[in-house]
Design a protein around this motif. Structure first.
Motif, short mmCIF file in Angstrom:
data_model
loop_
_atom_site.label_atom_id
_atom_site.label_comp_id
_atom_site.label_asym_id
_atom_site.label_seq_id
_atom_site.Cartn_x
_atom_site.Cartn_y
_atom_site.Cartn_z
N PRO A 167 1.13 -1.23 0.39
CA PRO A 167 0.13 -0.06 0.27
C PRO A 167 0.72 1.11 -0.19
N THR A 168 0.70 2.53 -1.08
CA THR A 168 1.72 3.33 -0.71
C THR A 168 1.16 4.33 0.33
N GLY A 169 2.39 5.52 0.36
CA GLY A 169 1.78 6.25 1.43
C GLY A 169 0.80 6.77 1.53
N PRO A 174 2.18 9.38 10.60
CA PRO A 174 3.33 9.64 10.11
C PRO A 174 3.51 7.80 10.96
N SER A 175 3.30 6.89 10.37
CA SER A 175 4.08 5.11 10.58
C SER A 175 3.22 4.57 9.20
N SER A 176 2.58 5.96 8.71
CA SER A 176 2.03 5.05 7.08
C SER A 176 3.13 6.14 6.10
N MET A 177 4.27 7.38 6.34
CA MET A 177 4.06 7.71 5.67
C MET A 177 4.79 7.15 4.30
N PHE A 178 5.91 6.22 4.31
CA PHE A 178 6.37 6.04 3.39
C PHE A 178 5.78 4.43 3.19
N GLY A 179 4.40 4.73 3.26
CA GLY A 179 4.65 3.01 3.24
C GLY A 179 3.85 1.63 3.87
N ASN A 245 -7.52 5.45 2.24
CA ASN A 245 -6.95 5.95 0.41
C ASN A 245 -5.62 5.83 -0.15
N ARG A 246 -5.58 4.32 -0.05
CA ARG A 246 -3.55 3.80 -0.61
C ARG A 246 -4.30 3.24 -1.96
N ASP A 247 -3.57 3.64 -2.70
CA ASP A 247 -3.58 3.04 -4.25
C ASP A 247 -2.66 1.19 -3.43
N ILE A 248 -3.09 0.11 -4.12
CA ILE A 248 -1.91 -0.78 -3.17
C ILE A 248 -1.67 -1.47 -4.51
N TRP A 249 -0.67 -1.81 -4.27
CA TRP A 249 0.20 -2.90 -5.23
C TRP A 249 0.67 -3.77 -5.01
N GLU A 250 0.60 -5.06 -5.77
CA GLU A 250 0.56 -6.25 -5.87
C GLU A 250 1.52 -6.88 -6.73
N TYR A 251 2.27 -7.86 -6.13
CA TYR A 251 4.39 -7.85 -6.61
C TYR A 251 4.17 -9.65 -6.26
N ARG A 252 3.68 -10.44 -7.16
CA ARG A 252 2.90 -11.86 -7.34
C ARG A 252 4.99 -12.64 -6.95
N LEU A 253 5.36 -12.99 -6.34
CA LEU A 253 6.74 -13.81 -5.87
C LEU A 253 6.72 -14.79 -6.85
N ASN A 254 8.09 -15.10 -7.14
CA ASN A 254 8.27 -17.22 -7.97
C ASN A 254 9.12 -17.79 -6.68
N LEU A 255 8.07 -17.80 -6.74
CA LEU A 255 8.91 -19.33 -5.17
C LEU A 255 8.42 -20.03 -6.12
#
Length: 650
Positions: A167-169, A174-179, A245-255
Motif C-alpha cells: 500500500p502506498t504512502g 506518521p507510521s504510514s508515510m513511507f508505505g 485511500n491508498r493505492d495498493i500494488w501486488e507483486y507475485r513472488l517467484n517462489l
C-alpha cells in the motif's frame, strides 16, 4: 558413527572433538525438568548431536536464518528475536550451537515450550523439518508428532503462491508515510477476482489505543513489541484502499511450492514471538524480508539494510533479485472516484456533485434526460464516493450510508452496464521510481561569492524530484545535509541540515476538501545583523489549501498560513518567533521538466523583532530514473543564492 569417523579420518576427528564436547556440555545445561525422553532414547540423541557437530549445522546459513542471527560489531552473533520463548537454550539468543543442541534435545520430549504451549516439534516446525532433512531422522527412534494445530492452520491456506502487497504512502499517519509491505497467501483454488478472500501475513507494532505522537517517539527506539499476524485480505483492503485511500500494488513472488511451505512453517514459528519494533530499522518491510529469506536462504536480502529500511526499497530489491513475477494494482476508492469524475463532461460532474449532496435530485428531468449508460456511470461514481466516506466512519458515516442506499436503489432500476473506464493509480509502480537516497554535486554564487556544494539526503522524496512511483504533491525529507566551500574561505562549512521536512499538497475539487500542511525542523545559514554566514535553527509549520489546473500540463497552486521559530547568535536576543504566509505554484511543464515558484512573508513579534521576505525559484530536469539536473534561486532579506547541481538517486 563409524561411518562418520571413517570419513573424517584421525585429524578431522581431533578438529571437531572440541565442538562435540561443547555441544554435549551445553546439552547438560538444558533444564532437566520434563526431559525424560519419552519419544526416543538418549543414545540416539547423542548420535544426532554428534552428526550436527560434524556437519557444523549451527554455522549453516539456514540455521542462522531460522533463528534470525545477525553479526555483531564484536564479531559474534545475536538473534534479532527478542521473545525469550523463542529460544530453547538459556543462551540461545547469542549461541547458535547451544540453541541447536537444546532444539534437538526438546524434539525427544512432548513438553510444551514457548508462548504457543506446544511440543518443540510442533512449535518450531521449520527447525524440525530442516534438521530432519539434514540429519535424516529415523522415525522409529524419534517418532514425529502429529501437530494437529499446525496442520489445520497450514491446510486452511491451501497455498499455491505468495504475493508481496505494497500500500502506498499515507501522509496523514506518521507510521504510514513511507508505505507498508505485507504478504498475501494465494490459494490454489483462487482467481484474481477471489484473492480478496485470501489470508495475509502482516508484521506490525502492538500499539496502545490512541498512541498518536507517542508512536512516532517510542517507535524510533524500539519501545513497542512487533508481532506477526494472519488477517483476511479483504480487511486489509478495506483499511488501506477504502479508509486510508491508498493505492495498493501486488507483486507475485517467484517462489516454488517447497519455498512457500518453508515460509509458512517459519511464519508459524513466529506466530507468538515478538521483535522489538523500530520505525526506521526493524520495521514491517525488514521482517517481511526475513520471512522470504526463510523461504530461500540463498538470497541475502537483509544485508542490504544495515541501518534503515524503507518499504519501497525492499520491493525494488526483490525485483532486482529476480523474485518478482506478475505485478498488478488495486486502485483506492478515492482514485476510482477521481478517475471517473475526470472522464465526465462538465454537466455530468455537476450531476455527480448534486447526487452526492442530495440523492433526491437524480429524479429531476435534467438527470433523467441523460443517456441511461451515463446515468448508471454517474450513480456508480456517487456510490464509490459515499462508500469512501462511510468506511470506518462509525456513527459519523450514517448519513453517507443512507444516501448510498438511495443511490443504489436508483442504480438497480437501470438495466445497463456503462462502458468501462481504465482506472490507473495516481502512484505509478513504486519500484520503478527513483532511489530513496540522494547525493548532489553543484556550484553557485551567494551574494557574488562563488562556492562548490555537496549534498546528501537519507530519504525520501521532495516536491521537485521525479514523481513516478511516489505520492503526487507530497514531500518527505529526512536527514539531509549540504556542505559548501566558499572560494574566499579556507574550509568547508555545513550550509544546511534538515532533520525532517514534510509537505502535503491536497488539491481541493468538487469532492475533496482536505487541508494541505507542512512541517520543518532543521538548520540553515542566514545573513543578519552584519553576520554574513550564521547558523540558524528552524522549527516551522503551516496549514493551508491547494488547487490544480491544466493550463500547461498540470499545475498545483498552494497557500499556507504558517508559524516559525528561529535560534541563532545573529539575533540580538538569540531567538525570534513569528508567523505569516506562503503562496506558490508547482508546475509540470513536461514529463521531464518541473518548476516551482513561491513567496513567503514572515513577521517575528517575539525575541528579535524583525521580518523576512523570501522568494524561491526551483527547476528540475530529469535525465533518467536516477539522475536529474536542478537549478535553485533563493532570496531572503537581501541575501541571494543561486546553485546549479546534478543529483543522483540510489
Amino acid at each position: 558413527m563409524r561411518f562418520w569417523l571413517q570419513r573424517l579420518g584421525p585429524h578431522g576427528f581431533f578438529r571437531i572433538f572440541p565442538v562435540i564436547f561443547l555441544l554435549t556440555f551445553l546439552t547438560c545445561l538444558v533444564p532437566s525438568h520434563g526431559i525424560s525422553s519419552p519419544l526416543g532414547d538418549q543414545s540416539y540423541l547423542n548420535e544426532l548431536l554428534s552428526r550436527a557437530a560434524i556437519l557444523r549445522l549451527a554455522e549453516e546459513r539456514e540455521w542462522q536464518v531460522l533463528l534470525h542471527y545477525r553479526r555483531t560489531w564484536l564479531g559474534g552473533v545475536e538473534s534479532m528475536q527478542d521473545d525469550p520463548g523463542f529460544f530453547l537454550a538459556p543462551q540461545g539468543k547469542t549461541n547458535p550451537q547451544a540453541e541447536l543442541a537444546a532444539t534437538l534435545t526438546h524434539f525427544f520430549v512432548d513438553e510444551v515450550v514457548g508462548r504457543s504451549k506446544q511440543p518443540a516439534q510442533c512449535a518450531f516446525v521449520a527447525r524440525y523439518h530442516w534438521l530432519k532433512e539434514r540429519l535424516l531422522f529415523d522415525d522409529a527412534r524419534l517418532p514425529p508428532l502429529p501437530c494437529e494445530r499446525f496442520k489445520n492452520w497450514f491446510d486452511e491456506f491451501n497455498a499455491e503462491a505468495i504475493s508481496l502487497i505494497f500500500p502506498t504512502g499515507f501522509m496523514n499517519n506518521p507510521s504510514s508515510m513511507f508505505g507498508h509491505t505485507f504478504l498475501r497467501v494465494d490459494g490454489k483454488d483462487q482467481t484474481p477476482q477471489t484473492r480478496i478472500l485470501a489470508y495475509t501475513i502482516n508484521y506490525a507494532a502492538q500499539l496502545p489505543p490512541n498512541a498518536g505522537l507517542e508512536y512516532a517517539v517510542k517507535g524510533l527506539v524500539g519501545m513497542y513489541p512487533g508481532y506477526f499476524s494472519t488477517i483476511p485480505y479483504y480487511l486489509k483492503v478495506q483499511e488501506y484502499r477504502d479508509i486510508d485511500n491508498r493505492d495498493i500494488w501486488e507483486y507475485r513472488l517467484n517462489l516454488t511450492e517447497r519455498q512457500v511451505t518453508r515460509l509458512l512453517m517459519h511464519t508459524w514459528e513466529l506466530g507468538n514471538a515478538y521483535f522489538d519494533y523500530y520505525f526506521f530499522g526493524e520495521n514491517c518491510a525488514y521482517h517481511i524480508l526475513s520471512l522470504i529469506e526463510a523461504a530461500e536462504p540463498s538470497v541475502h536480502l537483509l544485508d542490504a539494510f544495515p541501518a534503515y529500511t524503507i518499504p519501497v526499497d525492499t520491493v525494488r530489491l526483490l525485483r532486482e533479485s529476480g523474485l518478482v513475477g506478475e505485478v498488478t494494482s488495486r486502485p483506492s476508492r478515492s482514485t476510482l472516484v477521481r478517475r471517473k469524475r475526470a472522464s465526465m463532461t462538465g454537466d455530468e460532474r455537476g450531476w455527480l456533485d448534486r447526487a452526492i449532496r442530495n440523492p433526491a435530485e437524480i429524479r429531476e428531468d435534467g438527470f433523467q434526460s441523460l443517456h441511461s449508460e451515463r446515468q448508471a456511470f454517474i450513480l456508480e461514481a456517487a456510490s464509490d464516493y459515499l462508500l469512501q466516506h462511510s468506511a470506518g466512519a462509525g456513527e459519523e458515516g450514517v448519513p453517507y450510508r443512507e444516501k448510498n442506499r438511495t443511490i443504489l436503489r436508483a442504480r438497480s432500476e437501470l438495466k445497463v452496464t456503462p462502458s468501462a473506464v481504465r482506472i490507473e493509480p495516481y502512484v505509478t509502480q513504486p519500484d520503478l521510481g527513483h532511489g530513496t537516497s540522494r547525493i548532489g554535486v553543484g556550484a553557485g554564487w551567494r551574494n557574488h561569492r562563488a562556492f562548490e556544494e555537496v549534498s546528501f539526503r537519507g530519504a525520501y522524496h521532495d516536491l521537485l524530484d521525479p514523481e513516478p512511483g511516489y505520492t503526487p504533491d507530497a514531500q518527505i525529507e529526512a536527514v539531509s545535509i549540504s556542505v559548501r566551500h566558499y572560494h574566499d574561505q579556507s574550509q568547508a562549512r555545513v550550509e544546511r541540515f534538515g532533520l525532517i521536512n514534510i509537505t502535503s499538497l491536497a488539491p481541493i475539487d468538487g469532492l475533496s476538501r482536505s487541508p494541505s500542511w507542512k512541517v520543518n525542523v532543521g538548520m540553515n545559514t542566514i545573513r543578519h545583523n552584519g553576520c554574513q554566514l550564521c547558523s540558524n535553527g528552524v522549527a516551522s509549520g503551516g496549514i493551508g489549501a491547494a488547487m490544480e489546473s491544466s493550463l500547461f500540463k498540470r499545475e498545483v497552486y498552494f497557500a499556507f498560513a504558517e508559524a516559525e521559530a528561529n535560534y541563532s547568535k545573529a539575533y540580538d536576543e538569540h531567538h525570534r518567533v513569528g508567523g505569516g504566509g506562503t503562496v506558490g505554484v508547482l508546475s509540470d511543464l513536461t514529463d521531464r521538466w518541473k518548476l516551482m515558484l513561491s513567496g513567503t512573508y514572515l513577521r517575528y513579534a517575539l525575541g528579535d523583532k524583525s521580518e523576512d521576505l523570501r522568494w524561491f525559484v526551483g527547476s528540475r530536469y530529469t535525465l533518467s530514473q536516477d539522475w536529474a539536473l536542478r537549478v535553485e534561486y533563493n532570496h531572503r532579506d537581501r541575501d541571494n543564492d543561486v546553485v546549479f547541481s546534478i543529483q543522483a538517486f540510489f
